[in-house]
Design a protein around this motif. Structure first.
Motif, mmCIF file in Angstrom:
data_model
loop_
_atom_site.group_PDB
_atom_site.id
_atom_site.type_symbol
_atom_site.label_atom_id
_atom_site.label_comp_id
_atom_site.label_asym_id
_atom_site.label_seq_id
_atom_site.Cartn_x
_atom_site.Cartn_y
_atom_site.Cartn_z
ATOM 1 N N ALA A 1 0.872 -1.272 0.065
ATOM 2 C CA ALA A 1 -0.008 -0.086 0.117
ATOM 3 C C ALA A 1 0.991 1.349 -0.161
ATOM 4 O O ALA A 1 0.204 2.475 -0.081
ATOM 5 C CB ALA A 1 -1.057 0.008 1.045
ATOM 6 N N SER B 1 2.880 0.484 -4.609
ATOM 7 C CA SER B 1 1.783 -0.202 -5.182
ATOM 8 C C SER B 1 2.240 -0.918 -6.474
ATOM 9 O O SER B 1 1.350 -1.471 -7.200
ATOM 10 C CB SER B 1 0.478 0.695 -5.423
ATOM 11 O OG SER B 1 0.986 1.961 -6.181
ATOM 12 N N THR C 1 -5.493 0.280 -4.080
ATOM 13 C CA THR C 1 -4.090 0.342 -4.271
ATOM 14 C C THR C 1 -3.707 0.162 -5.677
ATOM 15 O O THR C 1 -2.762 0.219 -6.265
ATOM 16 C CB THR C 1 -3.627 -1.153 -3.626
ATOM 17 O OG1 THR C 1 -4.287 -2.142 -3.906
ATOM 18 C CG2 THR C 1 -3.422 -0.758 -2.199
ATOM 19 N N PHE D 1 -4.993 7.263 -0.094
ATOM 20 C CA PHE D 1 -4.185 6.830 -1.483
ATOM 21 C C PHE D 1 -4.265 7.701 -2.332
ATOM 22 O O PHE D 1 -5.256 8.598 -2.630
ATOM 23 C CB PHE D 1 -5.026 5.653 -1.837
ATOM 24 C CG PHE D 1 -4.979 4.392 -0.908
ATOM 25 C CD1 PHE D 1 -4.198 3.346 -0.758
ATOM 26 C CD2 PHE D 1 -5.796 4.308 0.161
ATOM 27 C CE1 PHE D 1 -3.842 2.275 0.063
ATOM 28 C CE2 PHE D 1 -5.920 3.330 1.206
ATOM 29 C CZ PHE D 1 -5.145 2.393 1.076
ATOM 30 N N ASN E 1 -0.969 4.548 -3.678
ATOM 31 C CA ASN E 1 -0.084 4.492 -2.216
ATOM 32 C C ASN E 1 -0.472 5.443 -1.473
ATOM 33 O O ASN E 1 -1.046 6.371 -1.505
ATOM 34 C CB ASN E 1 1.410 5.045 -2.835
ATOM 35 C CG ASN E 1 2.212 4.393 -3.696
ATOM 36 O OD1 ASN E 1 2.161 3.051 -3.802
ATOM 37 N ND2 ASN E 1 2.786 4.763 -4.772
#
Length: 681
Positions: free
Chosen positions: A167, A170, A483, A531, A536
């Motif tokens: 995570a 990615s 992700t 994210f 990421n």
């Protein structure tokens, strides 16, 4: 990717987008004209309970079938799909001379042996006797080796191990350790002392004992075994995170070296475990719940080894029950479905086996499904409507008055890089190494489990496969993957009542448009927003904007916390926050797109309702559902989705266009007070 700003062509596109879908030739009559007026409960006041007004008639006229725990649009469409899948599968099973290794050979053989109830009844629990004997012969010094071997065989005991996308990096995979080992659906059923939790534990003890009796353990000993199992699982539960804690991707990202894992959890031989999996050069691992692994050693050391062997046998029993003879199937059903969820009758065997194929070889079956029911042209046309909703989301972000230009720029960058998957994969999963035979249902399940674990472990060291799907084409659902920063809409959901070629734009935008908007919004909900555009975990918000988001989100938490579902059970606003944000955002984004259509601009009434009113009726129709009380009690405890009544009413309480459409005045239940109105996206 360039986005079209001129949307004049949306209405005509909407009308033709799925015209070639053969599935729509069998549309249920209630969806023929988009919205069936018999769905309405005209005695209800839409300003007090819109759900009851919009679909109260449907709720009254659609009782839950005995083999279901809830009955609504998703389950009805899934049932229709099951009938289609059954035809495909039974045609494959009827022949035994398919080319070996082909999809039809594997699907057909799996189904044929799983449907051979005479053979399965005759075998009883013989298929698991080798597993039980292996556990009997187990020594403490061989525990780690045993757990690794069992993992490769598809069995996970005590904790969970997987290979997932990193995570914070990615483009690569990482080994991922998480808590596990529990037989009940939620950690808090072990740790809470409310009446419902205590009752569930008592019923669970009886269920465990009954299962042991079925393998010829005497009743007194079976009761002792059940208590030992519950004691172990309770110890594991006490070192586990709650479901709410596990929602946070930052708290569950704890990347460390294997040496640091050993320091965290020194009483388990991690090197031996990883070596047993063939991961001899492993260096890094993500530990989702460090407190679980910190406490694991104490649990391992304080439980007598013979008790662990009983626990392992229980795991064999509960995981294998549905592939064994009817006493095992019935006992498992009575606890998990009849008691916990309120089902009145077991689904027929064919339906259970179709579900089993979907769960184990879903994409292989999907190849046969889309070949017949979802041609490539439909996939391309579906992509265009998704693009339209992405344009609408772009406009919403650009117009936000509470967000700074700096954060908007980052949000628009993320939106512009969304991946979109429609219908079915461009590249199918390779099942060539999976062997399926007509010898034993249990053996075939074991083969699939072993193959699946081998496929997952093979990811390590390879770049992330952006084309890989995590939902089968026949699935009646949709998803957002943070992700990968992508949204997925399988062929299974691209049917009425979600999308209906015979319906007007208003109903389609209220239904499928809102579903698409929902998944897009997940990229910006309370967890998805953490994210970035590459998938990421990264803080791309300014501190001030992050605080503003949290304040708005907390209002939604407070709103849903007050919704009573059944008896004293309420929605958990924090647990369901991501889905509630996505529902509100999805409706808002779709409404924004709908306002560009000719139907909205003309304002002509259909069946006595304005276009705006039909938009919201379309939204309610998607969530028309009957659910058993037992299921609802389980849902509010374990599900991140709010129940259907609250999914319909909750967002509408914050949407001015809804108040306008149905003349909802200040003080009416379907309108939040000014200081409690939630506006995020």
């Amino acid at each position: 990717m360039k986005r079209e700003k001129n949307l004049w062509w949306i209405p005509s596109l909407i009308l033709i987008i799925f015209s070639i879908l053969l599935l729509t030739t069998n549309v249920n009559a209630q969806y023929k004209n988009g919205f069936d007026l018999s769905n309405l409960d005209k005695s209800a006041d839409p300003t007090k309970n819109f759900y009851q007004f919009a679909v109260g008639g449907w709720v009254k006229n659609n009782p839950i079938p005995d083999d279901q725990v809830r009955w609504g649009s998703f389950t009805i469409l899934a049932e229709d799909n099951n009938k289609i899948l059954r035809e495909i599968i039974e045609a494959a099973a009827a022949k035994q001379n398919w080319e070996k290794g082909s999809a039809k050979q594997k699907i057909g053989d799996f189904y044929a042996v799983a449907m051979d109830s005479v053979k399965i009844e005759k075998l009883g629990y013989k298929p698991i006797i080798p597993d039980l004997k292996k556990i009997d012969a187990l020594n403490k010094k061989d525990l780690v080796k045993f757990l690794a071997e069992e993992y490769l065989n598809g069995n996970g005991y005590i904790f969970n191990f997987a290979v997932t996308i990193d995570a914070k990096k990615s483009d690569s995979y990482i080994p991922h350790l998480s808590q596990g080992g529990l037989g009940l659906p939620d950690v808090e059923y072990y740790t809470k002392d409310d009446n419902r939790s205590k009752e569930i534990r008592e019923k669970y003890l009886t269920h465990i004992a009954n299962m042991f009796k079925l393998i010829d353990v005497n009743p007194e000993l079976a009761n002792q075994y059940a208590q030992k199992v519950l004691d172990i699982e309770t110890k594991l539960a006490k070192i586990s995170n709650t479901r709410l804690e596990n929602r946070d991707p930052i708290k569950t990202y704890n990347k460390m070296t294997v040496d640091n894992l050993v320091k965290l959890s020194p009483d388990f031989n991690w090197k031996e475990f990883f070596d047993g999996l063939g991961l001899t050069n492993l260096n890094l691992v993500n530990v989702a719940q460090p407190k679980f692994y910190k406490g694991l050693g104490e649990v391992l050391n304080n439980v007598p080894f013979d008790d662990w062997k009983i626990y392992f046998k229980w795991n064999v029993l509960r995981s294998s029950a549905n592939a064994l003879s009817s006493p095992f199937v019935n006992e498992r059903f009575d606890f998990t479905q009849r008691y916990l969820n309120g089902a009145k009758a077991m689904p027929p065997r064919w339906k259970r086996v179709v579900q089993s194929i979907n769960m184990t070889m879903g994409e292989l079956l999907g190849q046969l499904y889309v070949e017949k029911y979802f041609p490539p042209e439909a996939k391309e046309r579906a992509r265009k409507i998704v693009d339209n909703l992405l344009v609408s989301m772009k406009e919403r972000i650009e117009g936000l008055e509470w967000m700074s230009d700096e954060t908007k720029k980052q949000a628009l960058t993320k939106l512009s890089t969304f991946g979109v998957k429609i219908g079915y994969p461009d590249k199918w999963r390779d099942y060539s190494e999976l062997e399926i035979a007509r010898d034993s249902y249990a053996k075939n399940l074991e083969r699939v489990s072993k193959w699946s674990r081998k496929q997952m472990l093979a990811r390590l060291g390879k770049p992330v496969d952006k084309q890989e799907w995590f939902m089968s084409p026949q699935t009646v659902n949709a998803s957002y993957n943070p992700t990968k920063n992508e949204i997925t809409f399988p062929a299974g959901i691209l049917q009425p009542p979600f999308y209906n070629q015979n319906a007007d734009d208003a109903v389609n935008y209220g239904a499928m448009g809102a579903v698409i908007g929902h998944e897009i919004t997940h990229g910006f909900d309370d967890q998805g927003r953490k994210f970035d555009e590459k998938g990421n975990i990264r803080e791309w918000w300014t501190k001030e904007d992050g605080q503003k988001f949290q304040e708005r989100a907390q209002k939604l938490v407070n709103e849903y916390n007050n919704f009573v579902v059944v008896d004293t059970f309420k929605v958990n606003g924090a647990l369901t926050l991501g889905e509630n944000i996505a529902d509100l955002g999805g409706l808002t984004v779709s409404l924004n797109a709908f306002k560009k259509t000719e139907q909205y601009k003309k304002g002509e009434m259909i069946d006595g309702f304005t276009p705006l009113q039909r938009f919201f009726l379309g939204w309610a129709q998607v969530w028309a559902t009957n659910a058993r009380d037992e299921y609802l009690k389980m849902q509010v405890k374990t599900d991140v989705h709010s129940p259907s009544v609250q999914r319909v009413n909750g967002p509408l309480m914050n949407i001015p266009e809804f108040w306008e459409a149905f003349n909802v005045k200040p003080g009416d239940p379907m309108r939040n007070p000014d200081d409690k109105i939630v506006k995020i996206w």
